[in-house]
Design a protein around this motif. Structure first.
Motif, short mmCIF file in Angstrom:
data_model
loop_
_atom_site.label_atom_id
_atom_site.label_comp_id
_atom_site.label_asym_id
_atom_site.label_seq_id
_atom_site.Cartn_x
_atom_site.Cartn_y
_atom_site.Cartn_z
N SER A 246 40.18 36.62 38.63
CA SER A 246 40.09 37.21 39.97
C SER A 246 38.64 37.51 40.36
CB SER A 246 40.91 38.50 40.04
OG SER A 246 40.31 39.53 39.27
N LYS A 247 37.83 37.83 39.36
CA LYS A 247 36.41 38.11 39.61
C LYS A 247 35.70 36.88 40.14
CE LYS A 247 32.50 40.46 39.21
NZ LYS A 247 32.13 41.46 40.22
N GLU A 248 36.14 35.69 39.69
CA GLU A 248 35.54 34.44 40.15
C GLU A 248 36.03 34.05 41.54
OE1 GLU A 248 36.42 31.46 37.29
OE2 GLU A 248 35.41 32.47 35.62
N VAL A 249 37.24 34.46 41.88
CA VAL A 249 37.86 34.00 43.13
C VAL A 249 37.57 34.95 44.30
CG1 VAL A 249 40.09 33.49 44.23
CG2 VAL A 249 39.67 32.81 41.86
N PHE A 250 37.54 36.25 44.02
CA PHE A 250 37.38 37.24 45.09
C PHE A 250 35.99 37.87 45.04
CE2 PHE A 250 41.91 36.97 44.15
CZ PHE A 250 42.42 36.74 45.41
#
Length: 289
Positions: A246-250
Protein backbone atom coordinates in the motif's frame (compact mmCIF):
# COMPACT_ATOMS: atom_id res chain seq x y z
CA UNK A 1 -1.20 -39.05 -46.29
CA UNK A 2 -2.15 -35.41 -46.69
CA UNK A 3 -2.58 -35.04 -42.88
CA UNK A 4 -5.69 -33.81 -41.05
CA UNK A 5 -7.70 -30.79 -42.16
CA UNK A 6 -10.23 -29.09 -39.89
CA UNK A 7 -12.76 -26.38 -40.49
CA UNK A 8 -14.10 -24.27 -37.60
CA UNK A 9 -17.43 -22.50 -37.80
CA UNK A 10 -18.31 -19.94 -35.13
CA UNK A 11 -20.73 -17.15 -34.36
CA UNK A 12 -18.96 -13.88 -35.06
CA UNK A 13 -21.39 -12.08 -32.71
CA UNK A 14 -19.92 -14.06 -29.80
CA UNK A 15 -16.28 -14.69 -30.76
CA UNK A 16 -13.56 -12.83 -32.59
CA UNK A 17 -10.99 -14.51 -34.84
CA UNK A 18 -8.15 -14.20 -32.31
CA UNK A 19 -10.13 -16.19 -29.73
CA UNK A 20 -10.91 -18.97 -32.20
CA UNK A 21 -7.30 -19.15 -33.41
CA UNK A 22 -6.15 -19.47 -29.80
CA UNK A 23 -8.67 -22.29 -29.19
CA UNK A 24 -7.50 -24.07 -32.33
CA UNK A 25 -3.93 -23.70 -31.10
CA UNK A 26 -4.96 -25.40 -27.84
CA UNK A 27 -6.63 -28.21 -29.78
CA UNK A 28 -3.51 -28.68 -31.93
CA UNK A 29 -1.36 -28.81 -28.78
CA UNK A 30 -3.70 -31.46 -27.36
CA UNK A 31 -3.52 -33.61 -30.50
CA UNK A 32 0.25 -33.27 -30.75
CA UNK A 33 0.72 -34.33 -27.14
CA UNK A 34 -1.45 -37.42 -27.71
CA UNK A 35 0.69 -38.42 -30.67
CA UNK A 36 3.96 -37.76 -28.84
CA UNK A 37 2.99 -39.99 -25.88
CA UNK A 38 -0.19 -41.99 -26.23
CA UNK A 39 0.26 -43.54 -22.77
CA UNK A 40 -0.32 -40.24 -20.91
CA UNK A 41 -3.33 -39.94 -18.64
CA UNK A 42 -6.01 -37.71 -20.16
CA UNK A 43 -5.85 -35.46 -17.09
CA UNK A 44 -2.17 -34.77 -17.82
CA UNK A 45 -2.57 -33.76 -21.48
CA UNK A 46 -1.59 -30.11 -22.00
CA UNK A 47 -3.69 -27.46 -23.71
CA UNK A 48 -1.36 -24.48 -23.41
CA UNK A 49 1.33 -23.78 -25.97
CA UNK A 50 4.90 -23.40 -24.57
CA UNK A 51 4.82 -19.56 -24.93
CA UNK A 52 1.49 -19.45 -23.03
CA UNK A 53 2.85 -21.63 -20.24
CA UNK A 54 5.86 -19.34 -19.94
CA UNK A 55 3.64 -16.26 -19.82
CA UNK A 56 1.10 -17.64 -17.31
CA UNK A 57 3.38 -19.54 -14.95
CA UNK A 58 6.60 -17.51 -15.11
CA UNK A 59 6.25 -14.02 -16.61
CA UNK A 60 2.98 -13.05 -14.91
CA UNK A 61 4.03 -14.64 -11.63
CA UNK A 62 7.24 -12.64 -11.39
CA UNK A 63 5.84 -10.56 -8.53
CA UNK A 64 8.57 -10.93 -5.93
CA UNK A 65 9.10 -7.80 -3.83
CA UNK A 66 11.23 -6.98 -0.84
CA UNK A 67 9.30 -6.20 2.34
CA UNK A 68 10.20 -6.22 6.05
CA UNK A 69 9.56 -9.89 6.72
CA UNK A 70 10.74 -9.63 10.32
CA UNK A 71 8.25 -6.91 11.30
CA UNK A 72 4.83 -7.14 12.95
CA UNK A 73 1.84 -4.88 12.32
CA UNK A 74 2.10 -2.97 15.59
CA UNK A 75 5.82 -2.39 15.09
CA UNK A 76 5.12 -0.44 11.90
CA UNK A 77 2.70 1.69 13.93
CA UNK A 78 5.23 2.20 16.74
CA UNK A 79 7.85 3.31 14.23
CA UNK A 80 5.41 5.87 12.87
CA UNK A 81 4.67 7.11 16.40
CA UNK A 82 8.36 7.96 16.77
CA UNK A 83 8.28 9.91 13.49
CA UNK A 84 5.02 11.85 13.96
CA UNK A 85 3.97 11.70 17.64
CA UNK A 86 1.77 14.81 17.51
CA UNK A 87 0.06 14.11 14.20
CA UNK A 88 -3.63 13.13 14.37
CA UNK A 89 -3.93 9.36 14.04
CA UNK A 90 -7.65 8.86 14.67
CA UNK A 91 -10.82 10.92 14.34
CA UNK A 92 -14.21 9.79 15.62
CA UNK A 93 -17.06 12.33 15.78
CA UNK A 94 -15.53 15.19 17.76
CA UNK A 95 -12.75 13.08 19.28
CA UNK A 96 -9.18 13.25 18.00
CA UNK A 97 -6.21 11.16 19.13
CA UNK A 98 -2.62 11.86 18.18
CA UNK A 99 -0.19 9.06 17.40
CA UNK A 100 1.36 9.48 20.86
CA UNK A 101 -2.04 9.39 22.63
CA UNK A 102 -3.25 6.36 20.68
CA UNK A 103 0.01 4.52 21.34
CA UNK A 104 0.01 5.33 25.07
CA UNK A 105 -3.56 4.12 25.59
CA UNK A 106 -2.90 0.96 23.59
CA UNK A 107 0.24 0.31 25.65
CA UNK A 108 -1.65 0.64 28.95
CA UNK A 109 -4.19 -1.95 27.85
CA UNK A 110 -1.48 -4.18 26.34
CA UNK A 111 0.47 -4.30 29.62
CA UNK A 112 -2.76 -5.27 31.40
CA UNK A 113 -3.49 -8.01 28.84
CA UNK A 114 -0.01 -9.45 29.21
CA UNK A 115 -0.66 -9.84 32.94
CA UNK A 116 -3.76 -11.85 32.02
CA UNK A 117 -1.58 -14.24 30.03
CA UNK A 118 -1.99 -12.82 26.53
CA UNK A 119 1.06 -13.82 24.47
CA UNK A 120 1.85 -15.20 21.00
CA UNK A 121 -0.81 -17.54 19.60
CA UNK A 122 -3.28 -16.62 22.36
CA UNK A 123 -6.65 -15.62 20.90
CA UNK A 124 -8.51 -12.61 22.28
CA UNK A 125 -12.10 -11.84 21.32
CA UNK A 126 -13.14 -8.25 20.53
CA UNK A 127 -16.84 -7.43 20.76
CA UNK A 128 -17.31 -3.67 20.82
CA UNK A 129 -19.28 -0.84 19.32
CA UNK A 130 -17.30 1.17 16.78
CA UNK A 131 -15.29 3.71 18.76
CA UNK A 132 -11.69 4.80 19.41
CA UNK A 133 -11.61 2.15 22.16
CA UNK A 134 -12.18 -0.53 19.51
CA UNK A 135 -9.03 0.56 17.64
CA UNK A 136 -7.11 0.81 20.93
CA UNK A 137 -8.21 -2.76 21.75
CA UNK A 138 -6.95 -4.15 18.43
CA UNK A 139 -3.58 -2.45 18.78
CA UNK A 140 -3.27 -3.54 22.41
CA UNK A 141 -3.88 -7.20 21.58
CA UNK A 142 -1.23 -7.12 18.86
CA UNK A 143 1.23 -5.30 21.15
CA UNK A 144 0.70 -7.89 23.90
CA UNK A 145 1.60 -10.56 21.36
CA UNK A 146 -1.87 -12.05 20.93
CA UNK A 147 -4.21 -12.38 17.96
CA UNK A 148 -7.69 -10.87 17.82
CA UNK A 149 -10.98 -12.45 16.81
CA UNK A 150 -13.60 -9.84 15.89
CA UNK A 151 -17.12 -10.53 17.22
CA UNK A 152 -20.02 -8.49 15.90
CA UNK A 153 -22.43 -7.47 18.71
CA UNK A 154 -25.27 -7.95 16.22
CA UNK A 155 -24.49 -11.62 15.61
CA UNK A 156 -26.87 -14.24 17.08
CA UNK A 157 -25.81 -15.58 20.48
CA UNK A 158 -25.34 -19.06 19.02
CA UNK A 159 -22.83 -17.79 16.46
CA UNK A 160 -20.85 -15.79 19.04
CA UNK A 161 -20.68 -18.83 21.33
CA UNK A 162 -19.51 -21.04 18.47
CA UNK A 163 -16.77 -18.60 17.39
CA UNK A 164 -15.42 -18.25 20.93
CA UNK A 165 -15.38 -21.99 21.48
CA UNK A 166 -13.94 -22.77 18.07
CA UNK A 167 -11.16 -20.16 18.37
CA UNK A 168 -10.46 -21.17 22.00
CA UNK A 169 -10.41 -17.51 23.05
CA UNK A 170 -9.46 -17.08 26.70
CA UNK A 171 -10.07 -13.33 27.00
CA UNK A 172 -12.79 -11.11 25.55
CA UNK A 173 -12.60 -7.32 25.33
CA UNK A 174 -16.03 -5.75 25.36
CA UNK A 175 -18.15 -2.92 26.81
CA UNK A 176 -20.54 -2.87 29.77
CA UNK A 177 -23.63 -2.77 27.56
CA UNK A 178 -22.51 -5.95 25.77
CA UNK A 179 -21.10 -7.98 28.65
CA UNK A 180 -24.29 -10.03 29.01
CA UNK A 181 -23.50 -11.69 25.68
CA UNK A 182 -20.66 -13.59 27.33
CA UNK A 183 -21.52 -15.89 30.18
CA UNK A 184 -18.87 -18.58 29.77
CA UNK A 185 -17.25 -19.13 33.20
CA UNK A 186 -13.86 -20.15 31.72
CA UNK A 187 -13.45 -16.82 29.97
CA UNK A 188 -11.93 -13.60 31.32
CA UNK A 189 -14.12 -10.64 30.38
CA UNK A 190 -12.49 -7.21 30.20
CA UNK A 191 -14.85 -4.22 29.98
CA UNK A 192 -12.97 -1.40 28.28
CA UNK A 193 -15.24 1.33 29.65
CA UNK A 194 -15.67 -0.13 33.17
CA UNK A 195 -12.04 -1.06 33.84
CA UNK A 196 -10.38 2.18 32.70
CA UNK A 197 -8.87 2.75 36.15
CA UNK A 198 -7.06 -0.59 35.99
CA UNK A 199 -5.49 0.29 32.65
CA UNK A 200 -4.40 3.75 33.79
CA UNK A 201 -2.17 2.13 36.42
CA UNK A 202 -0.12 0.47 33.68
CA UNK A 203 2.92 1.81 31.85
CA UNK A 204 2.47 3.92 28.72
CA UNK A 205 5.78 2.67 27.29
CA UNK A 206 6.03 0.22 24.41
CA UNK A 207 6.23 -3.30 25.77
CA UNK A 208 8.24 -6.37 24.90
CA UNK A 209 6.55 -9.52 23.71
CA UNK A 210 7.95 -12.60 22.05
CA UNK A 211 5.69 -12.20 19.04
CA UNK A 212 7.34 -12.76 15.65
CA UNK A 213 6.19 -12.09 12.11
CA UNK A 214 5.19 -15.74 11.71
CA UNK A 215 2.76 -15.61 14.63
CA UNK A 216 -0.98 -15.05 14.28
CA UNK A 217 -2.25 -11.48 14.06
CA UNK A 218 -5.99 -12.13 13.71
CA UNK A 219 -8.59 -14.76 12.92
CA UNK A 220 -11.62 -13.63 10.92
CA UNK A 221 -14.55 -15.98 10.48
CA UNK A 222 -16.29 -16.57 7.16
CA UNK A 223 -19.96 -15.76 6.79
CA UNK A 224 -20.97 -19.41 7.10
CA UNK A 225 -23.47 -18.96 4.26
CA UNK A 226 -22.63 -22.42 2.87
CA UNK A 227 -22.14 -24.23 6.17
CA UNK A 228 -20.39 -23.81 9.50
CA UNK A 229 -18.30 -20.59 9.76
CA UNK A 230 -14.56 -21.16 9.44
CA UNK A 231 -11.83 -19.09 11.04
CA UNK A 232 -9.27 -17.76 8.57
CA UNK A 233 -5.99 -17.28 10.45
CA UNK A 234 -3.64 -14.56 9.20
CA UNK A 235 -0.04 -14.10 10.31
CA UNK A 236 1.66 -10.74 10.83
CA UNK A 237 3.96 -11.23 7.83
CA UNK A 238 1.06 -11.55 5.40
CA UNK A 239 -0.53 -8.34 6.61
CA UNK A 240 2.83 -6.52 6.60
CA UNK A 241 3.22 -7.52 2.94
CA UNK A 242 -0.14 -5.81 2.25
CA UNK A 243 0.83 -2.74 4.25
CA UNK A 244 4.15 -2.46 2.40
CA UNK A 245 2.40 -2.80 -0.96
CA UNK A 246 0.00 0.00 0.00
CA UNK A 247 2.93 2.32 0.67
CA UNK A 248 3.99 1.91 -2.96
CA UNK A 249 0.49 2.43 -4.37
CA UNK A 250 -0.90 5.26 -2.23
CA UNK A 251 0.70 8.66 -1.67
CA UNK A 252 0.95 10.48 1.67
CA UNK A 253 -1.82 12.75 0.39
CA UNK A 254 -4.05 9.74 -0.29
CA UNK A 255 -3.62 8.61 3.32
CA UNK A 256 -4.34 12.05 4.84
CA UNK A 257 -7.85 10.84 5.66
CA UNK A 258 -8.90 7.20 5.24
CA UNK A 259 -12.54 6.35 5.96
CA UNK A 260 -12.89 3.33 8.25
CA UNK A 261 -16.49 2.21 7.90
CA UNK A 262 -16.14 -1.55 7.41
CA UNK A 263 -16.91 -3.96 10.25
CA UNK A 264 -13.76 -5.44 11.80
CA UNK A 265 -15.37 -8.82 11.04
CA UNK A 266 -14.36 -8.24 7.40
CA UNK A 267 -10.75 -8.08 6.33
CA UNK A 268 -11.16 -4.82 4.39
CA UNK A 269 -11.10 -3.23 7.86
CA UNK A 270 -7.45 -4.30 8.19
CA UNK A 271 -6.63 -2.06 5.23
CA UNK A 272 -8.77 0.85 6.45
CA UNK A 273 -7.18 0.88 9.91
CA UNK A 274 -3.61 -0.32 9.62
CA UNK A 275 -2.57 1.20 6.29
CA UNK A 276 -2.94 4.82 7.49
CA UNK A 277 -1.61 4.03 10.98
CA UNK A 278 1.51 2.40 9.50
CA UNK A 279 2.44 5.30 7.23
CA UNK A 280 1.43 8.48 9.04
CA UNK A 281 -2.12 8.87 7.79
CA UNK A 282 -5.33 9.58 9.68
CA UNK A 283 -8.12 7.08 10.28
CA UNK A 284 -11.57 8.66 10.06
CA UNK A 285 -13.69 6.17 12.00
CA UNK A 286 -17.47 6.14 11.55
CA UNK A 287 -20.24 3.93 12.85
CA UNK A 288 -21.31 3.10 9.31
CA UNK A 289 -20.98 4.63 5.88
Amino acid sequence: QEGLVATCEYNTDLFNADTINRMLGHFQTLLSSIVSDSQQRISELPLLTPPERQQLLVDWNDTEKDYPQDKCIHQLFETQVEKTPDKIALIFDNQKLSYRELNSRANELAHYLQKLGVKPEVIVGVCMKRSPEMVIALLAILKAGGAYVPLDPGYPQERLTFMLKDSQAKVVLTQTQLVELFAQPSMHIVCIDRDLQLFSLQSVENLYSEVKSGHLAYVIYTSGSTGVPKGVAIEHQSCVALLTWSKEVFTDEDLTGVLASTSICFDLSVFELFVPLSWGGTVVLVENA
